[in-house]
Design a protein around this motif. Structure first.
Motif, PDB file in Angstrom:
ATOM      1  N   GLN A   1       0.816  -1.220   0.000  1.00 41.02           N
ATOM      2  CA  GLN A   1       0.000   0.000   0.000  1.00 41.02           C
ATOM      3  C   GLN A   1       0.848   1.267   0.000  1.00 41.02           C
ATOM      4  O   GLN A   1       0.321   2.353  -0.269  1.00 41.02           O
ATOM      5  N   ILE A   2       2.135   1.140   0.292  1.00 38.12           N
ATOM      6  CA  ILE A   2       2.982   2.338   0.336  1.00 38.12           C
ATOM      7  C   ILE A   2       3.739   2.574  -0.962  1.00 38.12           C
ATOM      8  O   ILE A   2       4.526   3.509  -1.062  1.00 38.12           O
ATOM      9  N   THR A   3       3.496   1.744  -1.971  1.00 35.65           N
ATOM     10  CA  THR A   3       4.147   1.949  -3.256  1.00 35.65           C
ATOM     11  C   THR A   3       3.582   3.182  -3.955  1.00 35.65           C
ATOM     12  O   THR A   3       2.432   3.595  -3.710  1.00 35.65           O
ATOM     13  N   ALA A   4       4.389   3.754  -4.836  1.00 34.46           N
ATOM     14  CA  ALA A   4       3.933   4.925  -5.592  1.00 34.46           C
ATOM     15  C   ALA A   4       2.729   4.574  -6.458  1.00 34.46           C
ATOM     16  O   ALA A   4       1.811   5.394  -6.635  1.00 34.46           O
TER      17      ALA A   4
ATOM     18  N   TYR B   1       0.327   2.369  -5.863  1.00 39.30           N
ATOM     19  CA  TYR B   1      -0.920   2.320  -5.101  1.00 39.30           C
ATOM     20  C   TYR B   1      -1.269   3.696  -4.530  1.00 39.30           C
ATOM     21  O   TYR B   1      -2.448   4.052  -4.456  1.00 39.30           O
ATOM     22  N   LYS B   2      -0.281   4.478  -4.156  1.00 40.61           N
ATOM     23  CA  LYS B   2      -0.554   5.825  -3.640  1.00 40.61           C
ATOM     24  C   LYS B   2      -1.285   6.668  -4.674  1.00 40.61           C
ATOM     25  O   LYS B   2      -2.124   7.515  -4.320  1.00 40.61           O
TER      26      LYS B   2
ATOM     27  N   ASN C   1      -4.865   5.485  -4.168  1.00 39.43           N
ATOM     28  CA  ASN C   1      -5.428   5.916  -2.888  1.00 39.43           C
ATOM     29  C   ASN C   1      -4.355   6.692  -2.124  1.00 39.43           C
ATOM     30  O   ASN C   1      -3.453   6.100  -1.538  1.00 39.43           O
ATOM     31  N   PRO C   2      -4.431   8.009  -2.127  1.00 34.73           N
ATOM     32  CA  PRO C   2      -3.401   8.832  -1.496  1.00 34.73           C
ATOM     33  C   PRO C   2      -3.200   8.551  -0.008  1.00 34.73           C
ATOM     34  O   PRO C   2      -2.123   8.828   0.529  1.00 34.73           O
TER      35      PRO C   2
ATOM     36  N   GLN D   1      -2.997   5.667   1.213  1.00 30.33           N
ATOM     37  CA  GLN D   1      -2.229   4.423   1.262  1.00 30.33           C
ATOM     38  C   GLN D   1      -2.866   3.404   2.211  1.00 30.33           C
ATOM     39  O   GLN D   1      -2.207   2.756   3.012  1.00 30.33           O
TER      40      GLN D   1
END
Length: 220
Positions: free
Chosen positions: A50-53, A55-56, A59-60, A62
């Motif tokens: 969830q912290i990958t660019a 996925y960000k 969903n900002p 994360q």
């Protein structure tokens, strides 16, 4: 008036098998009979997908879930559930009666704002060695209030005898409570409602133990 979206592409749910917020959306989709695809987002592997660019950008915050639906991306489980309730046929997830609807929203907010965020993965990672006691404290505190409310609102389900978004929030939170070894027997109304819900097919098929990304040792 509810709009037909039958001709559009299937929704895509980006979630994690054990995320209670993802489970809420899976339950709602199942109750509504919505066909959808799943994209697993592992919150543990490689430090958290969830912290990958990539996925960000989806969903900002994360967090999971994120749903692509009707040409847009929605995050926050309650917003997703209310959108599909307003746009898809099937059982109503928010009562038509304003007073009953307010009770449902109160229960949902108690769980989604007052209990679950205090024991989600990000918070637990910040707490350290006292994380189990922390989770037990805030779940038990929230359940004390929830038990009091449900004694007044419950019929067969959380609010009367029709299933609602309140039930969709309850079962995943009880699952979390059991994971953190909270004694749910202290809360007989919550326990009975949860047992009733887990007998429903929509709750069974959406259960964390039955998802594509569920580890083999946790499957049932």
């Amino acid at each position: 008036m509810r709009t037909s979206f039958a001709c559009l592409m299937k929704p895509v749910l980006h979630g994690y098998f054990r995320s209670s917020c993802s489970w809420r959306v899976r339950i709602a989709f199942a109750l509504k009979g919505i066909d959808y695809d799943q994209v697993p987002v592992n919150l543990i592997k490689d430090g958290g997908q969830q912290i990958t660019a990539q996925y960000k950008a989806l969903n900002p915050m994360q967090q999971v879930p994120a749903v692509t639906i009707d040409g847009m991306t929605l995050s926050q489980s309650l917003a997703i559930i209310q959108y599909v309730d307003e746009t898809r046929p099937g059982p109503r997830l928010l009562p038509a009666d304003p007073k009953q609807r307010a009770k449902v929203r109160m229960i949902c907010d108690l769980i989604a704002s007052g209990i679950q965020p205090l024991q989600n993965l990000y918070v637990m990672q910040k707490i350290g060695t006292d994380k189990v006691q922390w989770a037990q404290h805030f779940i038990s505190r929230g359940f004390e209030a929830l038990e009091f409310i449900l004694k007044q609102t419950a019929g067969k389900y959380c609010v009367g005898d029709e299933i609602s978004m309140a039930d969709i929030c309850l079962a995943p939170q009880v699952y979390n409570a059991e994971r953190f070894k909270v004694d749910v027997d202290q809360f007989p109304t919550i326990k009975q409602l949860n047992e009733t819900l887990l007998e429903l097919e929509a709750f069974k098929e959406s259960h964390p133990a039955r998802q594509p990304d569920t580890p083999d040792d946790l499957r049932i």
